[in-house]
Design an enzyme around this catalytic site. Structure first.
Site, PDB file in Angstrom:
ATOM      1  CB  CYS A  26      -0.912  -0.035   1.223  1.00 49.54           C
ATOM      2  SG  CYS A  26      -1.788   1.491   1.567  1.00 49.54           S
ATOM      3  CB  CYS A  58       0.387   1.671   4.119  1.00 49.64           C
ATOM      4  SG  CYS A  58      -1.359   1.242   4.001  1.00 49.64           S
TER       5      CYS A  58
END
Length: 175
Positions: free
Chosen positions: A96, A99
């Site tokens: 991600c 993230c």
């Protein structure tokens, strides 16, 4: 160890047919050449590649060193119930992008609010049962726990200031 790379020119793929294109700048370094569908600038900037990533020499960046504690618990519930302060759990995945963007921000938030909260990261790929339990559907998802129970929840990447403000506001309002 850092390595500097400088490219001054890039030759056309087909040297018999370079096609200069007009540009808004009169500088020869701003002209582009085309042969086939690929376009190359004649001159590129110097970049620096080192142990800390890629940076431009005009904008060196320094990040504070933050020590992370890696701890093992038999369950998230044990961690939450044994904590003497609120726990911010970051549900993330290694693939991600947002993230990964949050990693230095969470380090900054953790060091800024070290007396108020504890920050914990949970990889949803390694612990899908925990992600299912808390209905994690978007990444990153942050859940602020207080007294072992979910207290506040928010999703998406935030700046350090936004995250700190959100946490502090949530803790003040709901007390």
């Amino acid at each position: 160890m850092a390595t500097s790379i400088t490219f001054s020119t890039v030759r056309a793929l087909n040297p018999r047919r370079p096609t200069p294109l007009a540009s808004s700048s009169s500088s020869p370094s701003a002209k582009l050449f085309s042969s086939s569908p690929l376009w190359f600038p004649r001159q590129l900037r110097t970049i620096r590649i080192g142990n800390n990533g890629i940076s431009s020499p005009s904008r060196p960046r320094t990040f504070p060193v933050v020590e992370a504690k890696k701890q093992t618990f038999s369950s998230l519930d044990e961690l939450l119930s044994d904590s003497d302060k609120p726990v911010l759990v970051d549900f993330y995945a290694t693939w991600c992008g947002p993230c990964q963007f949050m990693v230095p921000i969470l380090n900054e938030v953790s060091s800024t609010l070290k007396d108020k909260i504890q920050v914990v990261k949970i990889d949803t790929e390694k612990y899908p049962s925990i992600a299912d339990k808390y209905r994690i559907e978007a990444l990153p998802t942050f859940i602020l726990f207080k007294d072992g129970k979910p207290y506040d929840r928010f999703e998406g990447a935030l700046t350090a200031d936004q995250l700190i403000q959100r946490i502090e506001t949530s803790l003040k309002v709901k007390q």
